[in-house]
Scaffold this motif. Structure first.
Motif: not given
Length: 247
Positions: A10-11, A17, A48, A53-54, A56-57, A71
């Motif tokens: 998830k990002k 979203d 990712c 990019e970090k 989110d989950g 995450g």
């Protein structure tokens, strides 16, 4: 063996979203083409994978090592060690304009890995031979065509001897002739067994070279499978509409 395992990725950006629930695996020797409409999240997913990019989950495992778990990332040194297994080629080349081709290729080895300059030079010449650019070793990026710049970018990624190559729309800024140059190099890498994840709009490459297609839409993988199955019998309406627009 799975070189990459992605589950529930998830990002989002600014409350929007971009990736909602992305899961897939990459086996050694896979050539995976990631296709889909603009804004589907393809490039974000790729970024990712290599920590540009970090997330989110979700979780990512690279060669059996947890890169992110629900995450949560391991210490920075561990992240760097894992991402070092991957090389990435960008749409916009990202060469250092003030450095020659030779220095663009050798500087990462000399500065970050302490490789002797002579050894780095020899490796650069060998890899430039692979992409057909040995004669450009002392050229400046400004003197190169777009196709030559992208082949240098591929060579630079190969200098670090990655196990996995990631390509983010590597031909989207090129005209058809230059696109053919770059795709020729990528086809050769595939024939040599390089594991590759390629975000692309080049459907002929996806059909002919990839062994697996991931079709992304609205931040998720809508369908995946072998090219003959995905192209020959698209099951999702959005995928069928996309193929109707690009074929």
């Amino acid at each position: 063996m799975n070189l990459i395992e992605v589950s529930g990725l998830k990002k989002g950006f600014s409350g929007q979203d971009v990736l909602t629930d992305v899961s897939f695996t990459v086996k050694r020797g896979d050539v995976i083409a990631v296709i889909g409409p603009s804004g589907a999240g393809k490039s974000t997913m790729l970024r990712c994978l290599i920590d540009l990019e970090k997330v989110d989950g979700g979780s990512i495992v690279v060669e059996g090592e947890p890169f992110v778990t629900d995450g949560v990332y391991p210490p920075a040194a561990k992240v760097r060690a894992i991402t070092a297994k991957m090389g990435m080629v960008f749409q916009s080349f990202n060469l250092f304009p003030h450095l020659s081709v030779r220095k663009n290729l050798t500087m990462p080895l000399v500065k970050t890995q302490g490789v002797a300059r002579e050894e780095a030079d020899a490796r650069a010449m060998s890899i430039l031979g692979k992409v057909g650019l040995q004669d450009k070793v002392d050229a400046m990026p400004s003197t190169l065509s777009g196709g030559q710049k992208q082949r240098v970018a591929i060579a630079r990624a190969l200098m670090l001897n990655p196990d996995i190559m990631l390509f983010d729309e590597p031909t989207s800024a090129l005209d058809p002739q230059l696109t053919a140059e770059v795709l020729g190099v990528m086809r050769k890498l595939a024939e040599e067994g390089m594991t590759m994840v390629v975000v692309t709009h080049e459907m002929s490459f996806a059909r002919d070279v990839a062994n697996k297609i991931l079709f992304m839409c609205d931040g998720e993988i809508v369908e995946s499978g072998p090219p003959e199955e995905v192209f020959g019998n698209p099951k999702d309406r959005r995928m069928a509409e996309f193929f109707g627009n690009v074929s």
